[in-house]
Design a protein around this motif. Sequence first.
Motif, PDB file in Angstrom:
ATOM      1  N   TRP A  96       0.678  -1.332   0.019  1.00  0.00           N
ATOM      2  CA  TRP A  96       0.137   0.061   0.043  1.00  0.00           C
ATOM      3  C   TRP A  96       1.032   1.223  -0.010  1.00  0.00           C
ATOM      4  N   GLN A  97       1.956   1.213   0.862  1.00  0.00           N
ATOM      5  CA  GLN A  97       2.767   2.472   1.048  1.00  0.00           C
ATOM      6  C   GLN A  97       3.399   2.746  -0.529  1.00  0.00           C
ATOM      7  N   ALA A  98       3.771   1.703  -1.201  1.00  0.00           N
ATOM      8  CA  ALA A  98       4.442   1.861  -2.471  1.00  0.00           C
ATOM      9  C   ALA A  98       3.367   1.985  -3.614  1.00  0.00           C
ATOM     10  N   ALA A  99       2.308   1.349  -3.631  1.00  0.00           N
ATOM     11  CA  ALA A  99       1.408   1.747  -4.510  1.00  0.00           C
ATOM     12  C   ALA A  99       0.608   3.040  -4.388  1.00  0.00           C
ATOM     13  N   HIS A 100       0.595   3.571  -3.532  1.00  0.00           N
ATOM     14  CA  HIS A 100      -0.140   4.853  -3.057  1.00  0.00           C
ATOM     15  C   HIS A 100       1.031   5.878  -2.570  1.00  0.00           C
ATOM     16  N   HIS A 101       2.184   5.855  -3.117  1.00  0.00           N
ATOM     17  CA  HIS A 101       3.382   6.570  -2.207  1.00  0.00           C
ATOM     18  C   HIS A 101       3.140   8.045  -2.068  1.00  0.00           C
ATOM     19  N   ALA A 102       2.432   8.725  -3.099  1.00  0.00           N
ATOM     20  CA  ALA A 102       2.237  10.158  -2.966  1.00  0.00           C
ATOM     21  C   ALA A 102       1.283  10.210  -1.742  1.00  0.00           C
ATOM     22  N   ARG A 167       8.541   7.223   0.986  1.00  0.00           N
ATOM     23  CA  ARG A 167       9.531   8.392   0.737  1.00  0.00           C
ATOM     24  C   ARG A 167      10.622   7.963  -0.433  1.00  0.00           C
ATOM     25  N   TRP A 168      10.886   7.000  -0.706  1.00  0.00           N
ATOM     26  CA  TRP A 168      11.758   6.765  -1.669  1.00  0.00           C
ATOM     27  C   TRP A 168      11.279   5.919  -3.104  1.00  0.00           C
ATOM     28  N   PHE A 169      10.184   5.078  -2.827  1.00  0.00           N
ATOM     29  CA  PHE A 169       9.465   4.624  -3.950  1.00  0.00           C
ATOM     30  C   PHE A 169       8.925   5.610  -5.000  1.00  0.00           C
ATOM     31  N   PRO A 170       9.306   5.104  -6.372  1.00  0.00           N
ATOM     32  CA  PRO A 170       9.964   4.123  -6.926  1.00  0.00           C
ATOM     33  C   PRO A 170      11.639   4.318  -7.056  1.00  0.00           C
ATOM     34  N   ALA A 171      12.358   3.590  -6.940  1.00  0.00           N
ATOM     35  CA  ALA A 171      13.899   3.838  -6.860  1.00  0.00           C
ATOM     36  C   ALA A 171      14.632   2.401  -7.659  1.00  0.00           C
ATOM     37  N   GLY A 172      15.647   2.852  -8.378  1.00  0.00           N
ATOM     38  CA  GLY A 172      16.539   1.768  -8.892  1.00  0.00           C
ATOM     39  C   GLY A 172      15.800   0.695  -9.316  1.00  0.00           C
ATOM     40  N   ALA A 173      15.976  -0.650  -8.894  1.00  0.00           N
ATOM     41  CA  ALA A 173      15.364  -1.575  -9.506  1.00  0.00           C
ATOM     42  C   ALA A 173      13.893  -2.070  -9.083  1.00  0.00           C
ATOM     43  N   TYR A 174      13.515  -1.144  -7.793  1.00  0.00           N
ATOM     44  CA  TYR A 174      12.370  -1.395  -7.128  1.00  0.00           C
ATOM     45  C   TYR A 174      11.337  -0.268  -7.791  1.00  0.00           C
ATOM     46  N   ASP A 176       8.161  -2.136  -8.527  1.00  0.00           N
ATOM     47  CA  ASP A 176       7.092  -2.997  -8.587  1.00  0.00           C
ATOM     48  C   ASP A 176       6.643  -2.819  -7.117  1.00  0.00           C
ATOM     49  N   PRO A 177       5.407  -2.394  -6.664  1.00  0.00           N
ATOM     50  CA  PRO A 177       5.117  -2.709  -5.371  1.00  0.00           C
ATOM     51  C   PRO A 177       4.851  -4.038  -4.775  1.00  0.00           C
ATOM     52  N   ASP A 178       4.782  -4.875  -5.775  1.00  0.00           N
ATOM     53  CA  ASP A 178       4.678  -6.379  -5.371  1.00  0.00           C
ATOM     54  C   ASP A 178       6.122  -6.837  -4.778  1.00  0.00           C
ATOM     55  N   ALA A 179       7.113  -6.429  -5.583  1.00  0.00           N
ATOM     56  CA  ALA A 179       8.438  -6.824  -5.564  1.00  0.00           C
ATOM     57  C   ALA A 179       8.942  -6.412  -4.100  1.00  0.00           C
ATOM     58  N   VAL A 180       8.503  -5.095  -3.828  1.00  0.00           N
ATOM     59  CA  VAL A 180       8.883  -4.150  -2.478  1.00  0.00           C
ATOM     60  C   VAL A 180       8.271  -5.065  -1.478  1.00  0.00           C
ATOM     61  N   ALA A 181       7.107  -5.570  -1.587  1.00  0.00           N
ATOM     62  CA  ALA A 181       6.208  -6.189  -0.537  1.00  0.00           C
ATOM     63  C   ALA A 181       6.903  -7.515  -0.140  1.00  0.00           C
ATOM     64  N   THR A 182       7.146  -8.154  -1.075  1.00  0.00           N
ATOM     65  CA  THR A 182       7.962  -9.678  -0.922  1.00  0.00           C
ATOM     66  C   THR A 182       9.389  -9.295  -0.322  1.00  0.00           C
ATOM     67  N   LEU A 183       9.911  -8.142  -0.770  1.00  0.00           N
ATOM     68  CA  LEU A 183      11.307  -7.989  -0.020  1.00  0.00           C
ATOM     69  C   LEU A 183      11.061  -7.674   1.444  1.00  0.00           C
ATOM     70  N   TYR A 184      10.084  -6.709   1.784  1.00  0.00           N
ATOM     71  CA  TYR A 184       9.904  -6.554   3.207  1.00  0.00           C
ATOM     72  C   TYR A 184       9.282  -7.573   3.982  1.00  0.00           C
ATOM     73  N   ALA A 185       8.512  -8.405   3.321  1.00  0.00           N
ATOM     74  CA  ALA A 185       8.172  -9.631   4.160  1.00  0.00           C
ATOM     75  C   ALA A 185       9.213 -10.497   4.524  1.00  0.00           C
ATOM     76  N   ASP A 186      10.403 -10.698   3.653  1.00  0.00           N
ATOM     77  CA  ASP A 186      11.567 -11.385   3.818  1.00  0.00           C
ATOM     78  C   ASP A 186      12.210 -10.639   4.952  1.00  0.00           C
ATOM     79  N   LEU A 187      12.714  -9.393   5.022  1.00  0.00           N
ATOM     80  CA  LEU A 187      13.326  -8.613   5.874  1.00  0.00           C
ATOM     81  C   LEU A 187      12.571  -8.779   7.346  1.00  0.00           C
ATOM     82  N   ALA A 188      11.178  -8.621   7.378  1.00  0.00           N
ATOM     83  CA  ALA A 188      10.522  -8.663   8.659  1.00  0.00           C
ATOM     84  C   ALA A 188      10.728 -10.112   9.135  1.00  0.00           C
ATOM     85  N   THR A 189      10.615 -11.085   8.533  1.00  0.00           N
ATOM     86  CA  THR A 189      10.988 -12.379   8.987  1.00  0.00           C
ATOM     87  C   THR A 189      12.293 -12.790   9.613  1.00  0.00           C
TER      88      THR A 189
END
Length: 200
Positions: A96-102, A167-174, A176-189
């Motif tokens: 949600w943070q990425a898809a609605h970043h503004a 604050r930073w989305f989108p940036a670099g290779a990121y 796609d909101p889904d890609a960031v969501a997966t990354l952050y789920a892994d980081l949270a784990t």
Amino acid sequence: MEPEMSRSKAAARIRAAAVAEFAEHGYGGTTTRQIAARLDLSPAAMYPHYRSKEELLFAISYEGHRETQEVLAESDLPGEQPVVRLRSLIAAFTRWQAAHHALAKVVQYELGALTPEHYLTVVEVRRSITALFRSVVEKGITTGDFDSPDAEGVTLALMSLCVDVCRWFPAGAYTDPDAVATLYADLATRLVGAEPATLG
């Protein structure tokens, strides 16, 4: 006190224009004249919908927080293991943070411009969101699925991690909101120290 959220198309257009202006220039750097100009309106045309710039910010902030709360409610999996539940919530919150970043940028970083009364109304919703995440972290610690001695500290870290996406989305290779969501789920784990056995 909840805002009287106008569902008219005109009010929705005003909120959308305000989000764009606030996200680009900040609340303090935006005037009602700028918001109106984006819509080819006069400032007076906004008054029937929002009597002040702060009232407009309140409507946007409250709506954004309630929308986030609803997304999390839909994504919660109370019957699952804590790690599965946490991953689902973190992914949804991050997406949600990425898809609605503004909108998220305004919602997260302009709270200080609200009046004390409006601030307390929004913070009440905000606290309920934090409480949801903390309950999952505490559950994981209690069951032994999470290896963390500090539920409050970990919860704050998780919330800060997700909130900052806008604050930073989108940036670099990121991009796609889904890609960031997966990354952050892994980081949270990893952050909660989930036991390997719970990840299968």
